[in-house]
Design a protein around this motif. Structure first.
Motif, mmCIF file in Angstrom:
data_model
loop_
_atom_site.group_PDB
_atom_site.id
_atom_site.type_symbol
_atom_site.label_atom_id
_atom_site.label_comp_id
_atom_site.label_asym_id
_atom_site.label_seq_id
_atom_site.Cartn_x
_atom_site.Cartn_y
_atom_site.Cartn_z
ATOM 1 N N GLY A 146 0.817 -1.217 0.000
ATOM 2 C CA GLY A 146 0.000 0.000 0.000
ATOM 3 C C GLY A 146 0.844 1.258 0.000
ATOM 4 O O GLY A 146 2.026 1.245 0.328
ATOM 5 N N ASN A 147 0.224 2.345 -0.399
ATOM 6 C CA ASN A 147 0.895 3.640 -0.402
ATOM 7 C C ASN A 147 0.814 4.247 0.983
ATOM 8 O O ASN A 147 -0.247 4.270 1.590
ATOM 9 N N ALA A 148 1.940 4.766 1.457
ATOM 10 C CA ALA A 148 1.961 5.377 2.783
ATOM 11 C C ALA A 148 3.026 6.466 2.827
ATOM 12 O O ALA A 148 4.071 6.353 2.186
ATOM 13 N N ALA A 149 2.739 7.493 3.565
ATOM 14 C CA ALA A 149 3.710 8.541 3.864
ATOM 15 C C ALA A 149 3.835 8.608 5.377
ATOM 16 O O ALA A 149 2.835 8.675 6.087
ATOM 17 N N VAL A 150 5.062 8.564 5.856
ATOM 18 C CA VAL A 150 5.313 8.545 7.295
ATOM 19 C C VAL A 150 6.349 9.600 7.624
ATOM 20 O O VAL A 150 7.338 9.758 6.915
ATOM 21 N N SER A 151 6.127 10.299 8.724
ATOM 22 C CA SER A 151 7.062 11.305 9.189
ATOM 23 C C SER A 151 7.143 11.250 10.701
ATOM 24 O O SER A 151 6.128 11.118 11.386
ATOM 25 N N ALA A 152 8.345 11.339 11.227
ATOM 26 C CA ALA A 152 8.516 11.433 12.673
ATOM 27 C C ALA A 152 8.121 12.839 13.107
ATOM 28 O O ALA A 152 8.368 13.819 12.395
ATOM 29 N N ILE A 153 7.489 12.945 14.261
ATOM 30 C CA ILE A 153 7.111 14.247 14.811
ATOM 31 C C ILE A 153 7.758 14.407 16.175
ATOM 32 O O ILE A 153 7.973 13.431 16.899
ATOM 33 N N CYS A 154 8.080 15.634 16.514
ATOM 34 C CA CYS A 154 8.692 15.918 17.814
ATOM 35 C C CYS A 154 8.268 17.314 18.246
ATOM 36 O O CYS A 154 8.566 18.302 17.572
ATOM 37 N N VAL B 54 1.231 9.227 10.231
ATOM 38 C CA VAL B 54 1.082 8.276 9.132
ATOM 39 C C VAL B 54 -0.102 8.700 8.276
ATOM 40 O O VAL B 54 -1.184 8.965 8.795
ATOM 41 N N VAL B 55 0.093 8.732 6.967
ATOM 42 C CA VAL B 55 -0.984 8.964 6.010
ATOM 43 C C VAL B 55 -0.934 7.784 5.052
ATOM 44 O O VAL B 55 0.112 7.524 4.432
ATOM 45 N N CYS B 56 -2.060 7.051 4.948
ATOM 46 C CA CYS B 56 -2.049 5.872 4.094
ATOM 47 C C CYS B 56 -3.455 5.518 3.633
ATOM 48 O O CYS B 56 -4.436 6.098 4.088
ATOM 49 N N GLU B 57 -3.519 4.550 2.733
ATOM 50 C CA GLU B 57 -4.797 4.051 2.243
ATOM 51 C C GLU B 57 -5.490 3.277 3.358
ATOM 52 O O GLU B 57 -4.837 2.626 4.184
ATOM 53 N N ALA B 58 -6.811 3.332 3.373
ATOM 54 C CA ALA B 58 -7.576 2.681 4.434
ATOM 55 C C ALA B 58 -7.308 1.184 4.498
ATOM 56 O O ALA B 58 -7.173 0.614 5.587
ATOM 57 N N GLY B 59 -7.191 0.537 3.374
ATOM 58 C CA GLY B 59 -7.015 -0.904 3.351
ATOM 59 C C GLY B 59 -5.712 -1.392 3.958
ATOM 60 O O GLY B 59 -5.630 -2.504 4.475
ATOM 61 N N SER B 60 -4.691 -0.567 3.894
ATOM 62 C CA SER B 60 -3.389 -0.980 4.427
ATOM 63 C C SER B 60 -3.057 -0.311 5.756
ATOM 64 O O SER B 60 -1.960 -0.505 6.286
ATOM 65 N N ALA B 61 -3.985 0.458 6.301
ATOM 66 C CA ALA B 61 -3.702 1.224 7.522
ATOM 67 C C ALA B 61 -3.271 0.340 8.685
ATOM 68 O O ALA B 61 -2.343 0.688 9.426
ATOM 69 N N GLY B 62 -3.920 -0.782 8.864
ATOM 70 C CA GLY B 62 -3.575 -1.660 9.978
ATOM 71 C C GLY B 62 -2.140 -2.138 9.916
ATOM 72 O O GLY B 62 -1.409 -2.099 10.909
ATOM 73 N N LYS B 63 -1.728 -2.586 8.729
ATOM 74 C CA LYS B 63 -0.360 -3.081 8.562
ATOM 75 C C LYS B 63 0.657 -1.955 8.707
ATOM 76 O O LYS B 63 1.703 -2.127 9.331
#
Length: 168
Positions: A37-45, A58-67
């Motif tokens: 799935g497509n996902a964009a991830v960024s650490a926040i502080c 995390v920003v991702c497609e609903a179907g792959s959100a759990g994984k």
């Protein structure tokens, strides 16, 4: 030192793509990329005088959100750092700080925030010394605190596959 170590750890974990439409970099993006799935991830502080928040967005497609959420949570729990990663994070952090200080409005806002938090303003020429004084052990200690910290989560959108917090 804890605050600066957390900021370095954020950069090791990855702060998203450096270029528009680019892929993320860092340990969190690698973890998210390992699942489908497509996902964009960024650490926040976000740090304050007496507390802080270190985690991931995390920003991702609903179907792959759990994984994806599971993989990112696992990466946060098992974060470790190397000498090379800390050295690179120091360079990135200095570049971020100097870029921020190029804008006079940002300088004034930064000075105001420093005054509110600590009651003093640190001269910009002290920043390389402060950042350079941090060791891999300092950043590793921040990673250890993160691995044993209590997780919290907020989610928006189609939550059908997002795991419950107690299952992460």
């Amino acid at each position: 030192a804890d605050c600066m170590a957390a900021l370095l750890l954020q950069r090791v974990l990855g702060m998203g793509a450096s270029v528009k439409y680019g892929t993320g970099q860092g340990k969190l993006a690698q973890a998210a990329g390992a699942v489908s799935g497509n996902a964009a991830v960024s650490a926040i502080c976000q740090t304050y005088s007496d507390a802080g928040l270190l985690g991931a967005m995390v920003v991702c497609e609903a179907g792959s959100a759990g994984k994806v959420v599971g993989a990112v949570a696992a990466a946060l729990r098992s974060a470790t750092v190397t000498e090379e990663e800390v050295a690179a994070a120091k360079k990135i952090m200095l570049a971020d700080v100097y870029t921020l200080l190029e804008d006079p409005l940002q300088q004034v806002e930064n000075m105001g925030a420093q005054l509110l938090v600590s009651g003093d303003v640190m001269p910009a020429d002290k920043l390389p010394e402060l950042i350079g004084g941090l060791t891999t052990a300092d950043v590793q200690a921040a990673a250890k605190k993160l691995s044993s910290a209590t997780l919290s989560m907020g989610a928006v959108g189609n939550l059908s596959t997002v795991p419950y917090l107690d299952s992460l």
